[in-house]
Enzyme design. Sequence first.
Site, PDB file in Angstrom:
ATOM      1  CG  ASP A 131      -1.826  -1.175   1.324  1.00 44.76           C
ATOM      2  OD1 ASP A 131      -2.007  -1.847   0.305  1.00 44.76           O
ATOM      3  OD2 ASP A 131      -2.357  -1.445   2.425  1.00 44.76           O
ATOM      4  CD  GLN A 281      -3.211  -5.452  -6.084  1.00 45.88           C
ATOM      5  OE1 GLN A 281      -3.041  -4.282  -6.329  1.00 45.88           O
ATOM      6  NE2 GLN A 281      -4.404  -6.046  -6.135  1.00 45.88           N
TER       7      GLN A 281
HETATM    8  O1  F6P Z   1      -2.373  -3.913   3.405  1.00 51.70           O
HETATM    9  C1  F6P Z   1      -2.123  -4.749   2.332  1.00 51.70           C
HETATM   10  C2  F6P Z   1      -3.414  -5.248   1.754  1.00 51.70           C
HETATM   11  O2  F6P Z   1      -3.130  -6.105   0.668  1.00 51.70           O
HETATM   12  C3  F6P Z   1      -4.406  -4.170   1.344  1.00 51.70           C
HETATM   13  O3  F6P Z   1      -4.075  -3.561   0.123  1.00 51.70           O
HETATM   14  C4  F6P Z   1      -5.697  -4.934   1.348  1.00 51.70           C
HETATM   15  O4  F6P Z   1      -6.816  -4.107   1.545  1.00 51.70           O
HETATM   16  C5  F6P Z   1      -5.514  -5.845   2.531  1.00 51.70           C
HETATM   17  O5  F6P Z   1      -4.122  -6.004   2.722  1.00 51.70           O
HETATM   18  C6  F6P Z   1      -6.121  -7.210   2.384  1.00 51.70           C
HETATM   19  O6  F6P Z   1      -5.958  -7.843   3.605  1.00 51.70           O
HETATM   20  P1  F6P Z   1      -6.186  -9.406   3.876  1.00 51.70           P
HETATM   21  O7  F6P Z   1      -4.882 -10.083   3.566  1.00 51.70           O
HETATM   22  O8  F6P Z   1      -6.503  -9.473   5.324  1.00 51.70           O
HETATM   23  O9  F6P Z   1      -7.298  -9.858   3.005  1.00 51.70           O
END
Ligand code: F6P
Length: 349
Positions: A131, A281
């Site tokens: 991010d 990504q």
């Molecule tokens: O913070 C990194 C990230 O990939 C964000 O871009 C995304 O919203 C979130 O983590 C997804 O989190 P999780 O792995 O808990 O689904």
Amino acid sequence: MEQRKPRIGIMTSGGDCPGLNAAIRACAKTAIWSGYEVIGIHNGWEGLLEHDDEVLSVVRTSGIIDRGGTILGTSRVSPLRIENGVQRVKDRFNVLKLEALVVLGGNGGLSLAYKMFKQGIPLVGIPKTIDNDVTQTDFSIGFQTAVQIATDALDRLRSTAESHHRVMVLEVMGRDAGWIATYSGLANGADEILIPEVPVTEQRLESMCEKLISRRNRGIVFSIIVAAEGAKLLGQNITQEKPAGEDSPAPRLGGVGQQLGEIIEQRTGIETRVSTLGYIQRGGTPVSYDRTLATAFGVKATNLIKNKKFGEMTALKGVRIVGVPLEKVSDGIKTVDLRAYAVASKFFA
Ligand code: F6P
């Protein structure tokens, strides 16, 4: 009798990203070569709570610089949300005879690290997140790889959009910051980039649709739109948040791309398709930039520990790698520089 070596621990916490292994390698090898023994803590703070760890050797950390994910595993477990969690962490820390910890984390992971530091755990942080929203550092590990993957996806979408005369919408990650959307959109020459920092008003939505029709009328048969998962469509009465996962207090985002696609198709009559890039990504081989940044951060983290600069985080400032107080990092997120966004917007025509 041989004297026991000083020991440090290293852990990855929060969501994974490409480049974590490169940082683990750099940190572990430089620490070992400086006379430390290095303990890899498995699955973030959970490893200290559950006594799950391993001794990291030069052999174990060799050949991993290009590997995605983390050889240590990760989680969002917080000792602060577990009864007696902090004491259990301290007990394990003492049993392992650790001098300090290196914590690789994003915003959540680093602010938790700062809280644990204040509870008496000597540690240093390394910023990692696709991010790129950690304050006090220009870039975090993983961001450039995510941008490259999103750019590749957009390039591919353009060729199929052109063949079918379609509008293509790509939803990318980023939580409450639009860095991935802005950088990948810029690199791809996208026609619109929607980010959380600039909520989309009804007026903007209308002019976006008019522009898509005008492009069509001018003989440009395709259009590409990047939407950050946290982008807000004002007045659409849409909820994009899903309940938080088991180990994470933050609600999950997603769905704005689909909603946007439906609105565009309805208002313009142009066939519109939506793709969500999702976890692609976050996985796989880190680009060379992330490997070098991770290596520089890993080396710096070892130096911070050697100099007993606990409570600091490695950071990139221009071309310099420095230590910054974790205290400063833990307040707020780094949102998109609107000058960079303005550069991207110049091509929305
Ligand atoms: O913070 C990194 C990230 O990939 C964000 O871009 C995304 O919203 C979130 O983590 C997804 O989190 P999780 O792995 O808990 O689904």
